[in-house]
Design a protein around this motif. Structure first.
Motif, PDB file in Angstrom:
ATOM      1  N   SER A 251       0.808  -1.223   0.000  1.00  0.00           N
ATOM      2  CA  SER A 251       0.000   0.000   0.000  1.00  0.00           C
ATOM      3  C   SER A 251       0.838   1.268   0.000  1.00  0.00           C
ATOM      4  O   SER A 251       0.306   2.366  -0.106  1.00  0.00           O
ATOM      5  CB  SER A 251      -0.906   0.009   1.237  1.00  0.00           C
ATOM      6  N   GLY A 252       2.151   1.100   0.140  1.00  0.00           N
ATOM      7  CA  GLY A 252       2.996   2.275   0.222  1.00  0.00           C
ATOM      8  C   GLY A 252       2.978   2.932   1.580  1.00  0.00           C
ATOM      9  O   GLY A 252       3.318   4.108   1.716  1.00  0.00           O
ATOM     10  N   THR A 253       2.593   2.185   2.631  1.00  0.00           N
ATOM     11  CA  THR A 253       2.617   2.684   4.003  1.00  0.00           C
ATOM     12  C   THR A 253       3.361   1.688   4.886  1.00  0.00           C
ATOM     13  O   THR A 253       3.607   0.541   4.487  1.00  0.00           O
ATOM     14  CB  THR A 253       1.198   2.875   4.570  1.00  0.00           C
ATOM     15  N   ALA A 254       3.697   2.145   6.086  1.00  0.00           N
ATOM     16  CA  ALA A 254       4.422   1.275   7.020  1.00  0.00           C
ATOM     17  C   ALA A 254       3.584   0.074   7.449  1.00  0.00           C
ATOM     18  O   ALA A 254       4.130  -0.911   7.966  1.00  0.00           O
ATOM     19  CB  ALA A 254       4.858   2.068   8.243  1.00  0.00           C
ATOM     20  N   GLU A 255       2.268   0.131   7.204  1.00  0.00           N
ATOM     21  CA  GLU A 255       1.395  -0.998   7.538  1.00  0.00           C
ATOM     22  C   GLU A 255       1.791  -2.249   6.760  1.00  0.00           C
ATOM     23  O   GLU A 255       1.501  -3.373   7.180  1.00  0.00           O
ATOM     24  CB  GLU A 255      -0.059  -0.620   7.232  1.00  0.00           C
ATOM     25  N   ASP A 256       2.494  -2.053   5.668  1.00  0.00           N
ATOM     26  CA  ASP A 256       2.904  -3.201   4.854  1.00  0.00           C
ATOM     27  C   ASP A 256       3.863  -4.129   5.592  1.00  0.00           C
ATOM     28  O   ASP A 256       4.052  -5.278   5.190  1.00  0.00           O
ATOM     29  CB  ASP A 256       3.579  -2.710   3.565  1.00  0.00           C
ATOM     30  N   ALA A 257       4.481  -3.624   6.638  1.00  0.00           N
ATOM     31  CA  ALA A 257       5.461  -4.433   7.379  1.00  0.00           C
ATOM     32  C   ALA A 257       4.837  -5.218   8.526  1.00  0.00           C
ATOM     33  O   ALA A 257       5.553  -5.861   9.299  1.00  0.00           O
ATOM     34  CB  ALA A 257       6.578  -3.545   7.910  1.00  0.00           C
ATOM     35  N   SER A 258       3.516  -5.166   8.663  1.00  0.00           N
ATOM     36  CA  SER A 258       2.820  -5.922   9.708  1.00  0.00           C
ATOM     37  C   SER A 258       2.118  -7.122   9.082  1.00  0.00           C
ATOM     38  O   SER A 258       1.356  -6.965   8.116  1.00  0.00           O
ATOM     39  CB  SER A 258       1.789  -5.034  10.419  1.00  0.00           C
ATOM     40  N   PHE A 259       2.364  -8.303   9.628  1.00  0.00           N
ATOM     41  CA  PHE A 259       1.832  -9.542   9.064  1.00  0.00           C
ATOM     42  C   PHE A 259       0.972 -10.273  10.090  1.00  0.00           C
ATOM     43  O   PHE A 259       1.246 -10.228  11.297  1.00  0.00           O
ATOM     44  CB  PHE A 259       2.976 -10.447   8.619  1.00  0.00           C
ATOM     45  N   TYR A 260      -0.048 -10.968   9.589  1.00  0.00           N
ATOM     46  CA  TYR A 260      -0.953 -11.737  10.440  1.00  0.00           C
ATOM     47  C   TYR A 260      -0.954 -13.189   9.981  1.00  0.00           C
ATOM     48  O   TYR A 260      -0.876 -13.488   8.778  1.00  0.00           O
ATOM     49  CB  TYR A 260      -2.368 -11.166  10.369  1.00  0.00           C
ATOM     50  N   TYR A 261      -1.062 -14.090  10.950  1.00  0.00           N
ATOM     51  CA  TYR A 261      -1.107 -15.516  10.632  1.00  0.00           C
ATOM     52  C   TYR A 261      -1.844 -16.236  11.757  1.00  0.00           C
ATOM     53  O   TYR A 261      -1.994 -15.717  12.866  1.00  0.00           O
ATOM     54  CB  TYR A 261       0.295 -16.093  10.442  1.00  0.00           C
ATOM     55  N   VAL A 262      -2.313 -17.442  11.479  1.00  0.00           N
ATOM     56  CA  VAL A 262      -3.090 -18.196  12.460  1.00  0.00           C
ATOM     57  C   VAL A 262      -2.172 -18.666  13.574  1.00  0.00           C
ATOM     58  O   VAL A 262      -1.111 -19.251  13.325  1.00  0.00           O
ATOM     59  CB  VAL A 262      -3.799 -19.392  11.802  1.00  0.00           C
ATOM     60  N   ALA A 263      -2.598 -18.400  14.826  1.00  0.00           N
ATOM     61  CA  ALA A 263      -1.747 -18.676  15.987  1.00  0.00           C
ATOM     62  C   ALA A 263      -1.883 -20.108  16.483  1.00  0.00           C
ATOM     63  O   ALA A 263      -0.907 -20.848  16.567  1.00  0.00           O
ATOM     64  CB  ALA A 263      -2.075 -17.701  17.118  1.00  0.00           C
ATOM     65  N   ALA A 264      -3.091 -20.521  16.854  1.00  0.00           N
ATOM     66  CA  ALA A 264      -3.264 -21.834  17.503  1.00  0.00           C
ATOM     67  C   ALA A 264      -4.611 -22.420  17.103  1.00  0.00           C
ATOM     68  O   ALA A 264      -5.511 -22.549  17.916  1.00  0.00           O
ATOM     69  CB  ALA A 264      -3.161 -21.700  19.024  1.00  0.00           C
ATOM     70  N   SER A 265      -4.739 -22.795  15.854  1.00  0.00           N
ATOM     71  CA  SER A 265      -6.040 -23.232  15.343  1.00  0.00           C
ATOM     72  C   SER A 265      -6.535 -24.507  16.000  1.00  0.00           C
ATOM     73  O   SER A 265      -7.735 -24.750  16.079  1.00  0.00           O
ATOM     74  CB  SER A 265      -5.956 -23.435  13.824  1.00  0.00           C
ATOM     75  N   GLU A 266      -5.606 -25.331  16.501  1.00  0.00           N
ATOM     76  CA  GLU A 266      -6.041 -26.609  17.092  1.00  0.00           C
ATOM     77  C   GLU A 266      -6.797 -26.408  18.395  1.00  0.00           C
ATOM     78  O   GLU A 266      -7.471 -27.312  18.876  1.00  0.00           O
ATOM     79  CB  GLU A 266      -4.826 -27.514  17.322  1.00  0.00           C
ATOM     80  N   LYS A 267      -6.708 -25.222  18.994  1.00  0.00           N
ATOM     81  CA  LYS A 267      -7.375 -24.984  20.267  1.00  0.00           C
ATOM     82  C   LYS A 267      -8.609 -24.093  20.117  1.00  0.00           C
ATOM     83  O   LYS A 267      -9.144 -23.609  21.097  1.00  0.00           O
ATOM     84  CB  LYS A 267      -6.402 -24.339  21.257  1.00  0.00           C
ATOM     85  N   LEU A 268      -9.040 -23.845  18.890  1.00  0.00           N
ATOM     86  CA  LEU A 268     -10.141 -22.923  18.675  1.00  0.00           C
ATOM     87  C   LEU A 268     -11.476 -23.514  19.115  1.00  0.00           C
ATOM     88  O   LEU A 268     -11.748 -24.697  18.919  1.00  0.00           O
ATOM     89  CB  LEU A 268     -10.248 -22.558  17.193  1.00  0.00           C
ATOM     90  N   ASP A 269     -12.280 -22.663  19.735  1.00  0.00           N
ATOM     91  CA  ASP A 269     -13.671 -23.013  20.001  1.00  0.00           C
ATOM     92  C   ASP A 269     -14.483 -22.474  18.824  1.00  0.00           C
ATOM     93  O   ASP A 269     -14.832 -21.300  18.767  1.00  0.00           O
ATOM     94  CB  ASP A 269     -14.120 -22.360  21.315  1.00  0.00           C
ATOM     95  N   TYR A 270     -14.762 -23.346  17.857  1.00  0.00           N
ATOM     96  CA  TYR A 270     -15.347 -22.897  16.594  1.00  0.00           C
ATOM     97  C   TYR A 270     -16.721 -22.252  16.759  1.00  0.00           C
ATOM     98  O   TYR A 270     -17.157 -21.475  15.911  1.00  0.00           O
ATOM     99  CB  TYR A 270     -15.430 -24.077  15.617  1.00  0.00           C
ATOM    100  N   LYS A 271     -17.396 -22.536  17.851  1.00  0.00           N
ATOM    101  CA  LYS A 271     -18.727 -21.965  18.057  1.00  0.00           C
ATOM    102  C   LYS A 271     -18.676 -20.459  18.286  1.00  0.00           C
ATOM    103  O   LYS A 271     -19.688 -19.770  18.159  1.00  0.00           O
ATOM    104  CB  LYS A 271     -19.401 -22.652  19.249  1.00  0.00           C
ATOM    105  N   ARG A 272     -17.492 -19.947  18.651  1.00  0.00           N
ATOM    106  CA  ARG A 272     -17.359 -18.524  18.967  1.00  0.00           C
ATOM    107  C   ARG A 272     -17.364 -17.647  17.721  1.00  0.00           C
ATOM    108  O   ARG A 272     -17.579 -16.447  17.807  1.00  0.00           O
ATOM    109  CB  ARG A 272     -16.046 -18.266  19.725  1.00  0.00           C
ATOM    110  N   PHE A 273     -17.115 -18.229  16.550  1.00  0.00           N
ATOM    111  CA  PHE A 273     -16.842 -17.415  15.373  1.00  0.00           C
ATOM    112  C   PHE A 273     -17.926 -17.571  14.305  1.00  0.00           C
ATOM    113  O   PHE A 273     -18.551 -18.618  14.159  1.00  0.00           O
ATOM    114  CB  PHE A 273     -15.475 -17.785  14.795  1.00  0.00           C
ATOM    115  N   SER A 274     -18.091 -16.479  13.545  1.00  0.00           N
ATOM    116  CA  SER A 274     -19.062 -16.489  12.448  1.00  0.00           C
ATOM    117  C   SER A 274     -18.497 -17.281  11.275  1.00  0.00           C
ATOM    118  O   SER A 274     -17.301 -17.604  11.229  1.00  0.00           O
ATOM    119  CB  SER A 274     -19.347 -15.056  12.001  1.00  0.00           C
ATOM    120  N   ASP A 275     -19.372 -17.573  10.313  1.00  0.00           N
ATOM    121  CA  ASP A 275     -18.924 -18.313   9.132  1.00  0.00           C
ATOM    122  C   ASP A 275     -17.862 -17.523   8.373  1.00  0.00           C
ATOM    123  O   ASP A 275     -16.903 -18.105   7.846  1.00  0.00           O
ATOM    124  CB  ASP A 275     -20.122 -18.587   8.212  1.00  0.00           C
ATOM    125  N   GLU A 276     -18.045 -16.188   8.302  1.00  0.00           N
ATOM    126  CA  GLU A 276     -17.066 -15.345   7.604  1.00  0.00           C
ATOM    127  C   GLU A 276     -15.705 -15.392   8.306  1.00  0.00           C
ATOM    128  O   GLU A 276     -14.653 -15.456   7.654  1.00  0.00           O
ATOM    129  CB  GLU A 276     -17.568 -13.900   7.528  1.00  0.00           C
TER     130      GLU A 276
END
Length: 662
Positions: free
Chosen positions: A357-382
């Motif tokens: 994007s041409g901003t410093a935000e480009d240097a921040s990355f997101y990734y899944v942390a601990a999917s094996e421990k997720l309580d799937y009922k907490r989250f929406s389909d999206e």
């Protein structure tokens, strides 16, 4: 050779040290990333990396952030708090000041005592039993506190007795944790103790299992928040006393590593926070009010510590002009992320069609942390679709938008919920750029830092100097504020902004009209992996010594095995009418018409109290120190009064030597 192991589980790293008990020499040290989801994993790695697999180990002592982190993150078991002598109105008006839970989450039991310890309202045992049976299955632990419980805890004791007959779940009374006058602080301590007990016991169970698997059979001690230690068995019933355990161990380590220094400010530089405490005349200054953590004001005795979010794994952010500043959250350094996700470097090499994007935000990355421990009922389909799409990849926000549309707030929510982890530029990355650290992928650090700097026509090296200066400035501010607040003439200066402006002026210099430099006879001792980089930079701004001792990187772990089992007994002798009351921690012990005999009994009672607590904490051969404070008043001080204080101590290293002599 008999060996002792000290372990400190910090916010970013877990440190270990192996010491020869007979000589006190350090044989080996190690450091491994802290595994927050399961602390026993990083503790197991410490045992393995220290290469200890037999029964030569005669002592393990642990300082841990488990309790502190659980409080900060709002984690813990379900605890029901039971109060005597209080009311919903009092709790709702005064409780928020100490972090107490709302009144609608508390059971208010019938029964009360007055300030003399006399029962003024009888305990409704039948009603309490019926009510307890109606809610006990919904909770994992219980805390019982009464107003004026430190004078006569009769209601706390009776309630605990009933609970123990009806449930095998943990229960603690306020008087068992503290004799602090403030019952609300005692209530916070009892409540937190209940929330912490099950998770702390799980942690200790895992540690013991790992030790057994490695053939290590020896006593385990745990560092308390005041720097003393307690046995594993005692700690299991009072995990709230481990609040600030890590910072306390660091001060013990600093004191041991600098035996020639009497007065010092100790700065422990961790990955997330920097903690500062004071040593005066070789004694660690203690907060008599109690430990304060994340808005919880407890009655638990702890060192007088100040903590600031200022660590090498805290995110470096950029303002509207793309100038770097230190943020408030610990993230994963890009150099660390690149070790498992080398593809992040491609974003800054101009390869492929990855979005920027041409901003410093480009240097921040997101990734899944601990999917094996997720309580799937907490989250929406999206949200679940986004989680599934991100598995196995680390993407910046621009690429996430390109693939999934405008999902910024959804990503931030998943990050706040702990589902996604965030990586970005941190001081650790800039350490790699300046060649002060080389443990991870320096290329990733340089590529991202150079990209952000280029947005404002700077270089990565220039931004590295800025970050170094920001951290040094933060450390100086901690140092300046801590010592300033120790001065009686400044101790009521609650205006943080004014104090910051003064320390800024002292740090950055003047316009030539007047100068200000911090002058103190207190040395600065740096502890932590990055202390050797930043503490020497303070020499330009303070006139005292700035010391980074050998093994400063594992000072916390070393401090863990240098603590002592400590216990106090305090008894007061006070004139009332024609006799002398002998008053212990929980009320009247007895009366005597003769002051001398009353004082003699007070000494025996104080010694007995100290030795009983000392034994409970795991000690067995106490060194006793008795002090008598004469508080006599009246003409020629004929109205006698005194406070007898007995302290029992034994260093755990000395204790271990005694065991093996026998």
């Amino acid at each position: 050779m008999d060996l002792a192991i000290g372990i400190d589980t910090g916010g970013t790293y877990t440190d270990g040290v192996l010491v020869d008990v007979s000589t006190g020499n350090i044989i080996n040290t190690t450091k491994t990333p802290t595994t927050h989801d399961d602390l026993s994993i990083c503790v197991r790695r410490i045992f393995e990396e220290l290469s200890v697999f037999d029964n030569r180990v005669c002592l393990v002592s642990i300082s841990t952030t488990l309790a502190t982190n659980a409080c900060a993150e709002g984690r813990g078991a379900r605890c029901k708090l039971i109060l005597f002598g209080s009311s919903p109105k009092d709790v709702d008006e005064l409780g928020p000041d100490v972090g107490l839970i709302p009144s609608n989450q508390i059971y208010f039991a019938k029964g009360a005592v007055n300030m003399r310890g006399d029962v003024i309202e009888a305990f409704d045992e039948k009603g309490f039993t019926e009510d307890f049976l109606s809610f006990c299955d919904n909770y994992d632990a219980f805390g019982v506190v009464q107003v004026w419980g430190m004078k006569n805890p009769v209601l706390e004791k009776k309630a605990k007795e009933i609970i123990k007959t009806l449930s095998d779940k943990p229960v603690v009374c306020g008087y068992e944790l503290s004799s602090n006058l403030n019952y609300l602080r005692r209530a916070v301590s009892a409540y937190l103790n209940g929330t912490l007990t099950p998770i702390f016991n799980d942690f200790m169970d895992s540690v013991k299992l790992d030790m057994n698997n490695l053939g290590i059979e020896c006593p385990i001690f745990v560092v308390r928040g005041d720097g003393s230690v307690m046995s594993e068995e005692y700690a299991r019933t009072r995990p709230v006393e481990t609040l600030l355990s890590g910072p306390a161990a660091s001060v013990l380590g600093a004191r041991a590593l600098c035996p020639e220094v009497n007065d010092a400010v100790v700065i422990d530089m961790g990955g997330t926070t920097s903690d500062i405490a004071v040593i005066k005349d070789r004694s660690i200054l203690i907060s008599e009010e109690g430990a304060s953590v994340s808005g919880f004001l407890t009655s638990t005795r702890a060192i007088d510590i100040t903590t600031e979010v200022l660590g090498c794994d805290v995110e470096v952010l950029f303002d509207n002009q793309s100038v770097p500043y230190i943020g408030r959250r610990r993230i994963v350094p890009l150099c660390v992320l690149s070790m498992t996700h080398p593809e992040v470097k491609e974003f800054f090499k101009g390869n492929g069609d990855l979005a920027l994007s041409g901003t410093a935000e480009d240097a921040s990355f997101y990734y899944v942390a601990a999917s094996e421990k997720l309580d799937y009922k907490r989250f929406s389909d999206e949200e679940m679709a986004l989680i599934a799409s991100l598995k196995g990849e680390a993407l910046n926000m621009s690429e996430i938008r390109r693939r999934f549309g405008n999902v910024y707030y959804r990503v931030i929510k998943l990050y706040d919920d702990g589902v996604l982890s965030k990586a970005g530029l941190t001081a650790t990355d800039y350490l790699h750029i300046k060649d002060d650290f080389d443990a991870f992928d320096a290329e990733a650090s340089y590529l991202a830092a150079n990209y952000c700097a280029s947005l404002s026509n700077r270089t990565a090296e220039e931004d590295a100097n800025t970050v170094y200066n920001l951290i040094t400035r933060g450390l100086f501010g901690l140092y300046f504020a801590k010592l300033a607040m120790m001065e009686e003439k400044l101790s009521d200066m609650n205006d943080r902004e004014s104090l910051t402006r003064i320390s800024d002026f002292a740090y950055y210099g003047s316009d030539g009209f007047i100068g200000l430099k911090a002058q103190s006879d207190f040395a600065v001792i740096g502890i932590g992996a990055s202390a050797h980089i930043f503490i020497p930079r303070l020499r330009e701004h303070v006139n005292g010594e700035c010391i980074v001792p050998k093994n400063a990187g594992v000072g916390n772990a070393l401090g863990a095995i240098l603590g002592s089992v400590e216990a106090d007994g305090t008894v007061e002798v006070r004139r009332r009418e024609e006799a002398y009351d002998i008053i212990g921690p929980v009320g009247l012990i007895g009366r005597d018409p003769d002051y001398s005999s009353a004082l003699a009994r007070a000494k025996k009672e104080a010694e007995a109290i100290a030795l009983e607590s000392f034994s409970q904490k795991g000690g067995f051969d106490a060194k006793l120190e008795t002090r008598i404070e004469d508080r006599s008043t009246g003409l020629l001080s004929l109205v006698h009064s005194a406070v007898v204080r007995v302290k029992a101590t034994q260093g755990i290293i000395d204790m271990t030597r005694e065991i093996f002599r026998k």
